[in-house]
Design an enzyme around this catalytic site. Structure first.
Site, PDB file in Angstrom:
ATOM      1  N   GLU A 163     -26.950  69.076  28.883  1.00 56.28           N
ATOM      2  CA  GLU A 163     -26.320  69.738  30.028  1.00 56.28           C
ATOM      3  C   GLU A 163     -27.033  71.026  30.414  1.00 56.28           C
ATOM      4  OE1 GLU A 163     -23.494  71.958  32.587  1.00 56.28           O
ATOM      5  OE2 GLU A 163     -24.393  72.626  30.710  1.00 56.28           O
TER       6      GLU A 163
ATOM      7  N   ASP B 293     -24.997  70.474  23.549  1.00 54.78           N
ATOM      8  CA  ASP B 293     -26.187  71.327  23.505  1.00 54.78           C
ATOM      9  C   ASP B 293     -25.807  72.726  23.979  1.00 54.78           C
ATOM     10  OD1 ASP B 293     -25.780  70.367  26.172  1.00 54.78           O
ATOM     11  OD2 ASP B 293     -27.813  70.967  26.711  1.00 54.78           O
TER      12      ASP B 293
END
Lengths: 480, 480
Positions: free
Chosen positions: A163, A95
């Site tokens: 994250e 991400d």
């Protein structure tokens, strides 16, 4: 081994177009974990990664997480581990940060190659954080296969998709029955999700600061009031809040919360010496902020590094509830929240920090004799992390770095930032297995900011370093 | 006159449905001057008002303003002034506050009648600020015509559409050749755009505080920085800003800018006595904030009133540039703006306040020894206003109030708020013509807030007071 490595390096050079193409495909997927309308992009990105790995003969599986969270990809290469080889656990995240509110000179979700020579860069969201490094691991496998060289270790991958949004769900997964298997037979672990200290010299990272995030709210009148009718005759929450915030830290960055300093490990002569050899100048520091800037508190690079890595810091980030934005608004907000965080270092603990901050602010607030109400919440926290760099895991990475980067010995660094997942990985590994952070990008990559990028040379050499690290780790003759 | 007034009052009672309908039509138009997409609604509202006036035989004309600003409506009633009658200039505004970010129990742009007895209210944006009073003036004409009673003065109307957005363009218009005609042959002026001090007793207002609005910006690093990598080693703009703001005012509302107190007119014994008779309790004050609240700084109603009207106040309103909102953001903002305003009183001046604040903040900032940059802007200002209440204009309104509100003598008040347009009207009138503020709504109307309303009784009696005021003003026997 030397000949295997040379073949692998040549292969990586040959495949540079393929590496670029793979990174381009990854950048094109808008996997922003903090934006609710990007769920499909995260699913797409997870599938892309798993497909790439499976196409190279790995066994990659997106593990669904509860609450519709993006899956964690767990992958094995080769499919069936070779019992005679060591096993390395690789963590990364697919991400990325949002791009809203930023002005980019390049399309954020298209890979753009620009600049020349040493400054030739790949631009795009995720190039350095963390799609570049994640894709580099895939490239490592491809380059081995293309060269006809065996990957000398069993690879275990753990790539998450949250994250940039606090790694929600990951710690729970890694603690689950299925998740604990990720650590089975693992000999060491490597995360490539940070940056060189400056722009020229590679480093290996063995420590991170922790973070305690606070939201303090002062509430008073039940509704917004007119400052003409009520200014000067009611206790205003925002007046109280700025006073409280002004007592947390001074302009020079000194934390004013009593007791915080007492928990900091004293600086030993031995530790102080380690700073002498680190390649870091105030010029490097200023450049990492912007051209021709001078905003450093310490004019000494050593003191600057110490403040970043071995001392805590306190930053105020923003507000909620008040009349925020460019408009000229004259109301008295009925409640206001101030947001700040403290970066922590050995041997501070979340529990102590929370207690010290809470008691201190309560005391300051009491002295204000205000009729408003104070609420203090620590909304997020991650402990600091530090490991022993005198082990084989680090030695292998050092040799790999020297091999690829003209014999330069990487600096051993601790980072000012916090990667809470490092704690979770270390916990899963147990304290006897080494975790290392092995960055491939530089401090000028603009992670989280506009025009995020990675130097083309760092991307290419990054693949080589990561691959060579596996070879040195597999060498039985090398000791930590 | 008594018989004329009685007929007018009966007529106003008869027409209550018509008055409600007219207010409903006005509330239905979303004339929010601060929202760019509401331009058409402002045009619609201006046309509605002009049409209503013209339908009653007035000559109303929307005067276009430059830069596509909403027009100022200038109207004459009757069309040709009667030279034997005095002329009264009426100011009001047809724009309203936005409703975004507020939770309403009623539809903001639909008139809702709710509650019973004395607490029966008309709810809707603009009911009290200022569509209610503006429409009430139109009702005054209708009620006279319906009663067959002559309006005893020439009415001159000036209704603007930008009051809630700083009255942009109005001062320039009133100073123009066309605008100066608004004041020709005017004997006195009346503005109904404020509120009773409490909820029970009417008042006439002869003074307003001024306002000086400041935006101070601290800027530093050219870009947003990661608080892990840079926290504790760069000068953070937001750290400096909260320190500066914390030095402006204390929890108890005392302004800390040296010199500000020196410009306040000393309290005379005579003035102090005027507070003794004013109907205002701490219970009234607390109720005006909310049920069962207690946020007053002074537990004394007299001291509270003094602080509101004859002493300055400083309120901090909000921020720009920082990470505002509920999100957990860990960045260091590269620049931040703090917004605050100072309400001013005789004999402070904008020039002095600006100089004192600027010099003081610059001095405080210098002591911080920060490498950041401070920029101080006073973005808006309006001087305080105070007039002599011992004149015919006020006497006529006092008699009208006594007649309508069971012989109650209205309090003579000064307001804590600021209506910069009052200064412009006074300037146009010249110092020898009286301007008066004659509120018809109460302190519990929730102007600017959610569930804005006006009591049905206040709306009906408001029409009567405004009409009766014209009759008493026209009486030659009444002296100020």
């Amino acid at each position: 081994m030397a000949s295997d490595l040379d073949k692998f390096f040549d292969s990586a050079d040959e495949l540079s177009s393929s590496f670029k193409e793979r990174l381009g495909k990854a950048i094109h997927i808008k996997s922003v974990s903090s934006e609710a309308d990007k769920k499909d992009e995260l699913t797409k990105m997870a599938k892309f990664l798993a497909d790439e790995l499976n196409a190279l003969g790995a066994q990659a599986e997106p593990k669904p997480l509860p609450n519709n969270l993006p899956p964690v990809i767990i992958a094995h290469y080769p499919k069936s581990p070779d019992q005679t080889k060591p096993t390395i656990l690789i963590y990364g995240h697919y991400d990325v940060q949002p791009v809203t509110g930023q002005t980019w000179h390049y399309e954020p979700f298209e890979l753009t190659q620009a600049g020349t020579g040493d400054d030739e860069r790949y631009y795009g969201r995720g190039t350095t954080d963390d799609k570049g490094p994640v894709v580099a691991w895939v490239n490592v496998i491809e380059a081995h296969q293309n060269a006809g060289v065996d990957v000398p270790v069993n690879l275990r991958f753990c790539f998450e998709g949250m994250e940039e949004s606090g790694s929600t769900g990951l710690a729970e997964y890694l603690a689950s029955e299925d998740g604990r298997k990720v650590f089975e037979h693992v000999d060491a672990s490597c995360i490539s999700d940070n940056y060189w200290l400056g722009t020229k010299k590679p480093c290996l990272t063995y420590g991170l600061r922790g973070i305690n995030y606070f939201k303090i709210t002062i509430s008073g009148p039940p509704t917004q009031l007119h400052s003409g009718l009520f200014g000067g005759i009611v206790y205003e929450p925002l007046t109280d809040l700025v006073i409280l915030l002004s007592k947390l830290v001074d302009s020079q960055g000194n934390i004013l919360v009593p007791g915080i300093q007492e928990d900091i490990e004293p600086l030993t002569e031995e530790e102080e010496k380690t700073y002498d050899t680190i390649d870091f100048t105030m010029q490097d520091f200023n450049n990492s902020i912007g051209p021709n800037t001078d905003y450093g508190i310490y004019n000494d690079p050593k003191r600057t590094l110490m403040a970043r890595r071995r001392y805590p810091s306190l930053s105020i980030h923003g507000f909620d509830g008040s009349a925020n934005g460019p408009e000229t608004v004259t109301s008295i907000p009925p409640w206001v929240t101030g947001k700040f965080s403290i970066r922590t270092v050995p041997s501070m603990t979340t529990g102590q920090v929370s207690e010290l901050v809470t008691n201190y602010l309560k005391g300051v607030f009491e002295q204000l004799n205000s009729k408003n109400h104070l609420d203090i919440k620590m909304t997020d926290s991650g402990e600091w992390w530090r490991t022993d760099p005198e082990v084989k895991n680090f030695k292998a990475a050092e040799l790999a770095t020297q091999k690829v980067w003209d014999n330069v010995t990487p600096d051993l660094t601790r980072e000012g930032g916090s990667i809470p997942v490092a704690l979770d990985i270390q916990k899963g590994l147990g304290s006897d297995k080494s975790l290392m952070l092995l960055p491939i990008g530089t401090s000028s990559d603009g992670a989280h900011g506009p025009d995020e990028n990675m130097k083309v040379k760092n991307y290419q050499n990054g693949v080589k370093v990561l691959g060579a690290y596996l070879h040195y780790f597999a060498e039985k003759s090398i000791e930590g």
